[in-house]
Write an enzyme that holds these catalytic residues in place. Structure first.
Site, PDB file in Angstrom:
ATOM      1  N   ASP A 153      64.915  63.394  48.075  1.00  0.00           N
ATOM      2  CA  ASP A 153      65.825  63.182  49.218  1.00  0.00           C
ATOM      3  C   ASP A 153      67.262  63.233  48.698  1.00  0.00           C
ATOM      4  OD1 ASP A 153      66.665  62.518  51.892  1.00  0.00           O
ATOM      5  OD2 ASP A 153      67.033  60.470  51.213  1.00  0.00           O
ATOM      6  N   SER A 154      68.207  63.300  49.625  1.00  0.00           N
ATOM      7  CA  SER A 154      69.619  63.287  49.244  1.00  0.00           C
ATOM      8  C   SER A 154      70.027  61.927  48.662  1.00  0.00           C
ATOM      9  CB  SER A 154      70.476  63.595  50.469  1.00  0.00           C
ATOM     10  OG  SER A 154      70.198  62.653  51.490  1.00  0.00           O
ATOM     11  N   CYS A 178      63.211  64.630  53.208  1.00  0.00           N
ATOM     12  CA  CYS A 178      64.541  64.784  53.806  1.00  0.00           C
ATOM     13  C   CYS A 178      64.390  65.772  54.959  1.00  0.00           C
ATOM     14  CB  CYS A 178      65.495  65.327  52.749  1.00  0.00           C
ATOM     15  SG  CYS A 178      67.138  65.684  53.386  1.00  0.00           S
ATOM     16  N   GLU A 190      72.738  53.679  53.435  1.00  0.00           N
ATOM     17  CA  GLU A 190      73.014  53.767  51.989  1.00  0.00           C
ATOM     18  C   GLU A 190      73.659  52.469  51.490  1.00  0.00           C
ATOM     19  OE1 GLU A 190      72.777  56.291  49.441  1.00  0.00           O
ATOM     20  OE2 GLU A 190      71.463  57.443  50.771  1.00  0.00           O
ATOM     21  N   CYS A 228      65.367  61.453  60.421  1.00  0.00           N
ATOM     22  CA  CYS A 228      66.136  61.338  59.176  1.00  0.00           C
ATOM     23  C   CYS A 228      65.454  60.211  58.416  1.00  0.00           C
ATOM     24  CB  CYS A 228      67.591  60.988  59.460  1.00  0.00           C
ATOM     25  SG  CYS A 228      68.514  60.573  57.962  1.00  0.00           S
ATOM     26  N   HIS A 239      66.487  58.248  56.309  1.00  0.00           N
ATOM     27  CA  HIS A 239      67.282  57.029  56.149  1.00  0.00           C
ATOM     28  C   HIS A 239      67.029  56.045  57.308  1.00  0.00           C
ATOM     29  CE1 HIS A 239      69.537  59.234  53.126  1.00  0.00           C
ATOM     30  NE2 HIS A 239      70.290  58.182  52.884  1.00  0.00           N
TER      31      HIS A 239
END
Ligand code: DGL
Length: 248
Positions: A7-8, A70, A150, A180, A182
């Site tokens: 993932d990012s 992701c 994050e 997403c 996240h």
């Protein structure tokens, strides 16, 4: 059987969690491209280039499958990544749609897709959903949710205000696709905001997708986990420790 998860940033940990619970793999190698997160505001070429570099990183490990945890990369780069890779590569969007079909058979349900700007502008979820005859779809890119996740600002006033801002024109959806990875990190907050909405989660979806598409002959006693990041790995490990409730 070893797997890679990419993932990012921290978002892919929400996919790692159900994978660890299921014990489908002997080891998971996680890579978060924390030096370059967020991907979701970047263009197709940049996203693809970063993802191809991540595939190179995973060639250092003896993995059989790479899970692209992701949605942004799954929306733009999955076919290109799959071309020459020495291992199988699976994305989360197809898995999410499969989960939706199982959990929400009613095609008239009000569906809210939440994703990054890139994922939403790719129109990939919408295309799959329309093909499956879902007709009441709204898509939204609440970009601030990614840095909030994050930063670990769950349950915060900032998140509450961001939700009020993004959802001001949305009236209670039946289903929210967390498009997403996240966003499961803020799932509790989303449920407080929309108590009646069913959440579709990429992590749970990918577990079912893998079980359906791969032959797993056994479960492992435990799944080892190694975490790598392109910047500040200690921050990623800190969030991993809290989210996965285990020593890293
Ligand atoms: N977690 C990622 C996704 O599922 C992307 C977040 C970002 O880097 O913008 O799309």
């Amino acid at each position: 059987m070893k797997a890679g998860v990419f993932d990012s940033g921290v978002g892919g940990l929400t996919v790692v969690k159900p994978l660890l619970e299921e014990k489908l793999f002997s080891e998971i190698i996680y890579f978060g491209d924390t030096a370059r997160v967020p991907y979701g505001v970047k263009d197709r070429n940049t996203i693809t280039r970063y993802a191809l570099e991540a595939v190179e990183f995973f060639k250092n490990f003896d993995i059989e499958v790479l899970i692209i945890a992701c949605n942004t990369v799954s929306a733009y780069a999955i076919e290109q990544l799959q071309k020459d890779a020495p291992f199988k590569i699976v994305g989360v969007i197809e898995a999410g749609v499969m989960a939706l079909k199982c959990k929400v058979p009613q095609r008239k349900s009000n569906i809210l897709i939440l994703g990054t700007k890139a994922t939403i502008s790719s129109g990939k979820y919408e295309k799959f959903l329309e093909y499956e005859k879902y007709s009441n779809i709204i898509s939204l890119a609440p970009s601030l949710f990614v840095p909030i996740a994050e930063e670990g600002l769950f349950g915060s006033v900032i998140l509450e205000e961001a939700m009020k801002h993004y959802f001001k024109d949305i009236s209670s959806p039946d289903v929210i696709i967390l498009g997403c990875t996240h966003f499961p990190l803020i799932a509790k907050d989303l449920t407080n905001f929309f108590p009646n909405a069913l959440l579709i989660h990429s992590g749970e979806a990918i577990v079912e997708f893998l079980k359906y598409n791969f032959k797993f002959s056994k479960k492992f006693e435990e799944t080892k986990l190694k975490i790598f990041a392109s910047d500040n790995p200690s921050n990623l490990k800190k969030i991993a420790k809290i989210w996965l409730k285990r020593e890293i």
